[in-house]
Design an enzyme around this catalytic site. Sequence first.
Site, mmCIF file in Angstrom:
data_model
loop_
_atom_site.group_PDB
_atom_site.id
_atom_site.type_symbol
_atom_site.label_atom_id
_atom_site.label_comp_id
_atom_site.label_asym_id
_atom_site.label_seq_id
_atom_site.Cartn_x
_atom_site.Cartn_y
_atom_site.Cartn_z
ATOM 1 N N ARG A 37 -6.082 33.311 -46.608
ATOM 2 C CA ARG A 37 -5.154 32.324 -46.568
ATOM 3 C C ARG A 37 -4.343 32.205 -47.848
ATOM 4 O O ARG A 37 -3.784 31.440 -48.463
ATOM 5 C CB ARG A 37 -5.702 30.642 -46.521
ATOM 6 C CG ARG A 37 -6.139 30.591 -45.269
ATOM 7 C CD ARG A 37 -5.052 30.636 -43.992
ATOM 8 N NE ARG A 37 -5.517 30.504 -42.673
ATOM 9 C CZ ARG A 37 -5.451 31.234 -41.775
ATOM 10 N NH1 ARG A 37 -4.995 32.387 -41.977
ATOM 11 N NH2 ARG A 37 -5.984 31.093 -40.466
ATOM 12 N N CYS A 72 16.213 29.417 -55.035
ATOM 13 C CA CYS A 72 16.136 28.145 -54.212
ATOM 14 C C CYS A 72 15.301 28.298 -53.027
ATOM 15 O O CYS A 72 15.184 27.242 -52.738
ATOM 16 C CB CYS A 72 17.704 27.866 -53.810
ATOM 17 S SG CYS A 72 19.019 27.956 -54.985
ATOM 18 N N ARG A 102 12.892 25.312 -52.418
ATOM 19 C CA ARG A 102 13.227 24.187 -53.595
ATOM 20 C C ARG A 102 14.324 23.469 -53.458
ATOM 21 O O ARG A 102 14.417 22.274 -53.641
ATOM 22 C CB ARG A 102 13.233 25.235 -54.856
ATOM 23 C CG ARG A 102 13.311 24.528 -56.061
ATOM 24 C CD ARG A 102 13.342 24.962 -57.460
ATOM 25 N NE ARG A 102 14.886 25.938 -57.273
ATOM 26 C CZ ARG A 102 16.015 25.520 -57.737
ATOM 27 N NH1 ARG A 102 15.909 24.315 -57.884
ATOM 28 N NH2 ARG A 102 17.026 26.184 -57.706
ATOM 29 N N SER A 103 15.416 24.230 -53.074
ATOM 30 C CA SER A 103 16.604 23.311 -53.032
ATOM 31 C C SER A 103 17.532 23.974 -51.901
ATOM 32 O O SER A 103 17.567 25.330 -51.871
ATOM 33 C CB SER A 103 17.438 23.596 -54.518
ATOM 34 O OG SER A 103 18.583 23.067 -54.613
ATOM 35 N N ASP A 114 21.630 23.278 -49.880
ATOM 36 C CA ASP A 114 22.521 22.487 -49.298
ATOM 37 C C ASP A 114 22.363 22.492 -47.762
ATOM 38 O O ASP A 114 22.531 23.563 -47.080
ATOM 39 C CB ASP A 114 23.975 23.017 -49.949
ATOM 40 C CG ASP A 114 24.396 24.040 -49.354
ATOM 41 O OD1 ASP A 114 25.373 24.079 -48.570
ATOM 42 O OD2 ASP A 114 23.815 25.155 -49.777
ATOM 43 N N ASN A 141 19.337 30.215 -44.537
ATOM 44 C CA ASN A 141 17.735 30.493 -45.032
ATOM 45 C C ASN A 141 16.809 30.258 -43.860
ATOM 46 O O ASN A 141 15.752 31.156 -43.741
ATOM 47 C CB ASN A 141 17.446 29.529 -45.986
ATOM 48 C CG ASN A 141 18.152 29.510 -47.279
ATOM 49 O OD1 ASN A 141 18.609 28.570 -47.771
ATOM 50 N ND2 ASN A 141 18.463 30.548 -47.541
ATOM 51 N N HIS A 144 20.227 18.809 -50.052
ATOM 52 C CA HIS A 144 21.487 17.934 -50.423
ATOM 53 C C HIS A 144 22.887 18.632 -49.783
ATOM 54 O O HIS A 144 23.048 19.447 -49.084
ATOM 55 C CB HIS A 144 21.649 18.216 -51.693
ATOM 56 C CG HIS A 144 21.705 19.483 -52.485
ATOM 57 N ND1 HIS A 144 20.461 20.031 -52.864
ATOM 58 C CD2 HIS A 144 22.694 20.576 -52.417
ATOM 59 C CE1 HIS A 144 20.589 21.300 -53.049
ATOM 60 N NE2 HIS A 144 21.880 21.380 -52.985
ATOM 61 N N TYR A 197 26.953 18.862 -51.250
ATOM 62 C CA TYR A 197 27.553 18.897 -52.375
ATOM 63 C C TYR A 197 28.767 17.899 -51.797
ATOM 64 O O TYR A 197 29.404 17.966 -50.807
ATOM 65 C CB TYR A 197 28.083 20.238 -52.615
ATOM 66 C CG TYR A 197 26.981 21.270 -53.209
ATOM 67 C CD1 TYR A 197 26.564 20.867 -54.544
ATOM 68 C CD2 TYR A 197 26.424 22.210 -52.606
ATOM 69 C CE1 TYR A 197 25.449 21.660 -55.031
ATOM 70 C CE2 TYR A 197 25.458 22.921 -53.148
ATOM 71 C CZ TYR A 197 25.012 22.657 -54.416
ATOM 72 O OH TYR A 197 24.044 23.375 -54.963
#
Length: 185
Positions: A81, A107, A129-130, A132, A140, A170, A172
């Site tokens: 794993r 990101c 992680r981040s 839009d 992604n 988020h 923008y």
Amino acid sequence: EIVAFLNGAQTLEDMVKYGCPRIFWERWVTAKKCADFGLEPGDLGLASYGSIWRRMPDRSGKPFDQIANVLDLARRFPNTRTLRITPWYPPEIIGSDGTRKVVVAPCHGDVHFHLYPESQEMVLMHYQRSGDIPVGVQFNIVEYAALGMMFAKVLGYTFVELVHYISDAHIYGQQIPFVEKLLDR
């Protein structure tokens, strides 16, 4: 983009060579932005996705290929794993001297592969992680589903699921009118 990363792309020219639109990547690697991080114009930095996936320095400073290593471990120990790939390399992203040596802190790209040898199925867990939501996350999701299919094919497995986590989702400010238009539709 995912193909460029898998091939160790670290510069604007590398990204373009693998079919990424120059117009998207060139705004990140201007002479000014690169200078802010101590990089040559066009250089994304050692801790950029492709570079860190394929040439992360190991304990001795030699290049370590995360992609090749995970594929090797998957073949030898399919029940483990610990089949993970990460773009996060703290020495270059949050350096001990407070400087960053990468133009875009990663990101996305932290993945964990789950192999099920009995059924020859594979699940890819992707931690972002981040992102839009109106633009970046859509790409992604497609990229990491494709990555899962590629790894499964190479390993002789069937890709059955992408589990996608987002820590900082988020919109923008400049995207709000477009999001409102989409919601109206």
